[in-house]
Structures are given as structure tokens and as C-alpha cells.
Scaffold this motif. Structure first.
Motif, PDB file in Angstrom:
ATOM      1  N   UNK A 125     -47.450   3.419  -6.968  1.00  0.00           N
ATOM      2  CA  UNK A 125     -46.562   2.893  -8.018  1.00  0.00           C
ATOM      3  C   UNK A 125     -47.198   3.104  -9.400  1.00  0.00           C
ATOM      4  N   UNK A 126     -48.490   2.813  -9.513  1.00  0.00           N
ATOM      5  CA  UNK A 126     -49.206   2.976 -10.789  1.00  0.00           C
ATOM      6  C   UNK A 126     -49.100   4.423 -11.277  1.00  0.00           C
ATOM      7  N   UNK A 307     -49.555 -12.402  -3.824  1.00  0.00           N
ATOM      8  CA  UNK A 307     -48.175 -11.939  -4.072  1.00  0.00           C
ATOM      9  C   UNK A 307     -47.186 -12.905  -3.415  1.00  0.00           C
ATOM     10  N   UNK A 308     -47.506 -13.336  -2.199  1.00  0.00           N
ATOM     11  CA  UNK A 308     -46.594 -14.244  -1.498  1.00  0.00           C
ATOM     12  C   UNK A 308     -46.495 -15.610  -2.170  1.00  0.00           C
ATOM     13  N   UNK A 309     -47.485 -15.941  -3.005  1.00  0.00           N
ATOM     14  CA  UNK A 309     -47.427 -17.251  -3.664  1.00  0.00           C
ATOM     15  C   UNK A 309     -46.602 -17.203  -4.969  1.00  0.00           C
ATOM     16  N   UNK A 310     -46.122 -16.016  -5.317  1.00  0.00           N
ATOM     17  CA  UNK A 310     -45.322 -15.894  -6.560  1.00  0.00           C
ATOM     18  C   UNK A 310     -43.868 -16.273  -6.252  1.00  0.00           C
ATOM     19  N   UNK A 410     -41.104  -3.837  -3.336  1.00  0.00           N
ATOM     20  CA  UNK A 410     -40.315  -4.240  -4.504  1.00  0.00           C
ATOM     21  C   UNK A 410     -41.101  -5.216  -5.385  1.00  0.00           C
ATOM     22  N   UNK A 411     -41.855  -6.092  -4.753  1.00  0.00           N
ATOM     23  CA  UNK A 411     -42.650  -7.059  -5.517  1.00  0.00           C
ATOM     24  C   UNK A 411     -43.761  -6.336  -6.280  1.00  0.00           C
ATOM     25  N   UNK A 412     -44.432  -5.398  -5.587  1.00  0.00           N
ATOM     26  CA  UNK A 412     -45.507  -4.653  -6.254  1.00  0.00           C
ATOM     27  C   UNK A 412     -44.942  -3.869  -7.438  1.00  0.00           C
TER      28      UNK A 412
END
Ligand code: HEM
Length: 471
Positions: A125-126, A307-310, A410-412
Motif C-alpha cells: 500500500x505504501x 488495528x483491531x482496537x481502532x 481496507x483498514x491498512x
């Protein structure tokens, strides 16, 4: 003059004869169609089958009745005894998906596997966002996200180390394959079918080469990708997969991931452009969790549990998938005759359930047309009321196998966009969205990307300018 009027009369008579024959043909085929369906009635059940023309040909009243009733009783249509594969969604291309079912999948998309894919996903992605930002022109988001998901599947999921030029060439061929997947099976020169077959052959050759290289070159790998897991699990179960099975499997996996994830990624970018406040709230959440600092992602902060805690990010992704669900529905084969509104739906019938209609009409969602991630937030949790109102990934035993990977991707992407990018719509207005074959903007969505320099461009405050189209 006499001859001219004679010609006219004979042309009109021929036309009338054609019309009459066509109407007769249609009437006879409709009767035969109805007879065919009436013959499939479950005689052990007293209830009648639904009235009408059984969807002849996808316009008949039974079809509409089924759709409407299915909206009311979705759980019936979604009985977990479902037997068909989503192969029908992807025509001939997914016929062998069952090769991939089994416990192997739970390993491929397990928590540990996702954890090990994450740094690679982030890297892909970067790199992509850097390329988008360094392009002086606007980019076509839908086309580019297709390329991005193809890249993710090839590099991360399958672990192929093919050079960029080869990857781009495979992507072009892949697109040609996808474009022709739904063509009529008429094998004529220049036909879509022929082009699709050629593209599939070229792809299979490219994949075979990549698989062979991968099997020979196992050095320097720091994680097991989906293909490694598949090959290993095959051995554990005493079944060495053939090259053909490996090629079919990889192609199917790419197919399942590609269009859906690209569609959702495009919708995500479009909604972040349309709703700068949502983007700003995302940035706030990233800052508060110590992920975003001084305009860049803090090293080592992007782990699966972080990520899951967002929570807000999760709401945003859920809302994108609710309002812009990439796949409109799925098919099921009825395994057991059941009743629906006083009619029987006989064993053996194919029924379709509509994800889009369900999301549009589910009573749990307030203001269904409004993009409102907070509907999933604490205190509202609109998706919690009822099992069958929110199903972007389908339901029952044939639910999407890659859903956790898709959401992680999608989150990343959202994190990277919120942290390191500034982007603005390159057209005067937002494009219309079309639903076929998956949800996407008609012009692909033209957007200009700018990189964010960590020293000077950290976005700290909402300004009026940021609340325009630029975010
Ligand atoms: C936002 C992205 C995605 C969406 C919205 C989505 C949605 C769906 C839906 C609706 C189905 C059909 C379920 C049914 O028949 O009821 C499905 C099946 C499937 N999906 Fe996904 N999908 C996504 C991404 C992915 C990814 C990334 C992968 C894998 C890499 C994947 C792998 C599969 C597979 C293997 C199936 C077939 C399951 C079976 O027949 O048992 N999907 N997906």
C-alpha cells in the motif's frame, strides 16, 4: 407507382408475419418454461408453488415476488444448508473453489496468518500511495485499486516474487480475462470468449512459471503465504496438489479478492473525499492511539491488535461496505422444501438473496442513504439488531472466506491514506456510481494525490479549505 405500393404492402405483411411468429414463439416458450418449473414442484408438500412466469427471463412476476419476499424473510433464503458456490457470481471462473474450502482456509486467514501478512500489505500500500503521489496527473482510482489488489494477491497472498514489469503485464492480461468472463460461449475469432480463453491461457502460463520458481526458491522467506499453507496442508493430508490444481486455485483466489476489494477501496476513498470530517475523526483516533505522530505512522505501531482496537476505523469500513456493498447478492440451492408466505419453495430450486436490497430495506438502519459511520458506534450499534440485516460478506456456510483479510486490507489502506496522504477530487463533481459488475464510479474516480511531508504537512486542525473537496 403500382409496383412501389405493392412492395410496401408486401414489406408490411412480412413484418406483421414476423411479429405474429415472434409473439407465438414467446408465448410457447413461456408456457414451456412454466411447465418446466411446475414439474419441479415438491409433491409431498401441499402448498402451491409461487404464481407467475418463474422469472422468465428474469423479468417475470415470480422473480419479483421472490425478491420482495426474500427481503422480508431473508433468514429462510439463507438457511445454512446452502449448497451452491458463489461460482455463479463469477461464472465459470470459480467452479473449483471447493478445492480451497476445508480447514486449510482457516489457516490461510487465521489470526497468525493475517499478522504475518500485515507488514507486506502495508508495504504494498505504501509503495502504491508513493507512486500515486509522485504522479503529476490525477489518477483513475478504480483502475489503480484494481492494480493494487492484484498486486496484494500476487505479492502477499501468493508470495510470488515477479519483477514489476512482469506483474504489470500479468495485470493487463488478467483484466482482459475478467472483462471476458461473462461472454457468450461462442468460440469464434475476435469473440470475447476467444479473448477470455487466450487471456486465461497466458495467465496460467505466467502463474505456472511463478509457482515453479516459488517451489524451487524457498530461501529468505520470513512468513508462510496462502500458497505455502495450501501446499503444506495438502502434504499433511497425504495429497500432493498437482500443478493444475495449484494454478486453478491461485487464479480463483485472485478472482475472489480482486474486484470486490478494489470496489470497496474505491468507495472508501470516495467517501473520505466526500466527508472530510470523517477523515479528521480517523486521524484523531490514530493520534490518540499513538499510531499517527508528526504526520507519520509510528514505527512498529501497526500490529493486528492495534488495528483491531481502532473502533472508529471499524465503523467507517463497516459503513462503506453497507452503503456500497461490492457484491449485490448470492445464489443458493434449496436443499429442503420450505414455505415462504404460503407458497412452497421446492427442493432443488435456485434462489437468489440480495445483499443490496437487504441493506436498503433493513428496518434497523436509520436514514439508509446517508453515509454515517457512527450508526455502528457505541450506543447505536445498528448492526447488532438481527442477524440478517448486515451481510456485505454473505452469510451461512458459504460466507466470504477472505472477509478478515479484506477488512484488514481496507483498514491498512485507510490508515495509510489518513496518515501520509493528502488527496483531492480532480473533477468538478463526484461521479455517479454504477452497480455492475461491482459497485464503482462511472469515470473510475479521478483524484490527485499529494504525499504528506512529515516535517511540514502534518494535518493538525480542520480548516475550511480541508472541509472542501481536498482532504
Ligand atoms: C470487500 C471485499 C470482499 C467482499 C465484499 C466479499 C464478498 C463476498 C461474498 C458476498 C461472497 C459470497 C458469499 C455467499 O455466497 O453468500 C464471497 C465469497 C468468497 N470470497 Fe469474498 N469478498 C471480499 C473479499 C475477499 C477476499 C480478499 C478473498 C480472498 C482472498 C475472498 C475470498 C472469497 C472466497 C474464497 C469465497 C467463496 C466462499 C465459498 O464459496 O465457500 N473474498 N465474498
Amino acid at each position: 407507382m403500382l409496383f412501389a405500393s405493392f412492395d410496401l404492402v408486401s414489406a408490411l405483411a412480412t413484418l406483421a408475419a414476423c411479429l405474429v411468429s415472434l409473439t407465438l414463439l414467446l408465448a410457447v416458450s413461456q408456457q414451456l418454461w412454466q411447465l418446466r418449473w411446475a414439474a419441479t414442484r415438491d409433491k409431498t408438500c401441499k402448498l402451491p408453488i409461487p404464481k407467475g412466469s418463474m422469472g422468465f427471463p428474469l423479468i417475470g412476476e415470480t422473480f419479483h415476488w421472490l425478491l420482495q419476499t426474500a427481503r422480508k424473510h431473508l433468514k429462510l433464503v439463507l438457511l445454512p444448508s446452502a449448497a451452491s458456490s458463489p461460482g455463479e457470481l463469477v461464472a465459470g471462473a470459480a467452479g473449483g473453489l471447493d478445492t480451497w474450502r476445508s480447514p486449510v482456509f482457516s489457516k490461510i486467514f487465521s489470526h497468525e496468518a493475517l499478522e504475518s501478512y500485515l507488514p507486506k500489505i502495508q508495504l504494498v500500500i505504501k509503495d502504491t500511495l508513493r507512486a500515486w503521489s509522485s504522479n503529476p496527473e490525477s489518477i483513475n482510482v478504480y483502475h489503480e485499486t484494481q492494480k493494487l489488489t492484484f498486486r496484494m494477491a500476487i505479492r502477499v497472498l501468493l508470495g510470488f516474487r515477479i519483477p514489476d514489469e512482469e506483474l504489470n503485464r500479468l495485470f493487463e492480461v488478467y483484466q482482459q480475462f475478467v472483462e471476458n468472463v461473462f461472454s457468450l460461449p461462442v468460440d469464434l475469432p475476435f469473440s470475447g470468449y476467444r479473448r477470455g480463453i487466450r487471456a486465461r491461457e497466458t495467465l496460467q502460463k505466467g502463474l505456472e512459471k511463478a509457482i515453479q520458481e516459488k517451489l524451487q526458491n524457498t530461501q529468505g522467506k520470513d512468513y508462510a503465504d496462502a500458497l505455502d499453507i495450501l501446499i503444506e496442508s495438502g502434504k499433511e493430508h497425504g495429497k500432493e496438489l498437482t500443478m493444475q490444481e495449484l494454478k486453478d486455485g491461485t487464479l480463483e483466489l485472485i478472482f475472489a479478492a480482486y474486484a470486490t476489494t478494489a470496489s470497496a477501496s474505491t468507495s472508501l476513498i470516495m467517501q473520505l473525499l466526500k466527508h472530510p470530517r470523517v477523515l479528521e475523526k480517523l486521524r484523531e483516533e490514530l493520534r490518540s492511539k499513538g499510531i499517527l505522530h508528526n504526520g507519520c505512522i509510528c514505527e512498529g505501531s501497526l500490529r493486528l491488535d492495534n488495528i483491531n482496537s481502532l473502533y472508529y476505523l471499524d465503523c467507517v469500513i463497516k459503513e462503506v461496505l453497507r452503503l456500497f456493498t461490492p457484491i449485490s447478492g448470492g445464489y443458493r440451492t434449496v436443499l429442503q422444501t420450505f414455505e415462504l408466505d404460503g407458497f412452497q419453495i421446492p427442493k432443488g430450486w435456485s434462489v437468489m438473496y440480495s445483499i443490496r436490497d437487504t441493506h436498503d430495506t433493513a428496518p434497523v438502519f436509520k436514514d439508509v442513504d446517508v453515509f454515517d459511520p457512527d450508526r455502528f458506534g457505541q450506543g447505536r450499534t445498528e448492526d447488532k439488531d438481527g442477524r440478517f440485516h448486515y451481510l456485505p460478506f454473505g452469510g451461512g456456510v458459504r460466507t466470504c472466506l477472505g472477509k478478515h483479510l479484506a477488512k484488514l486490507f481496507l483498514k491498512a489502506l485507510a490508515i495509510e491514506l489518513a496518515s501520509t496522504s493528502r488527496f483531492e477530487l480532480a473533477t468538478r463533481t463526484f461521479p455517479k456510481v454504477t452497480l455492475v459488475p461491482v459497485v464503482h464510479p462511472v469515470d473510475g474516480l479521478k483524484v490527485k494525490f499529494f504525499g504528506l511531508d512529515s516535517n511540514q504537512n502534518e494535518i493538525l486542525t480542520e480548516t475550511d479549505a480541508m472541509l472542501g473537496a481536498t482532504v
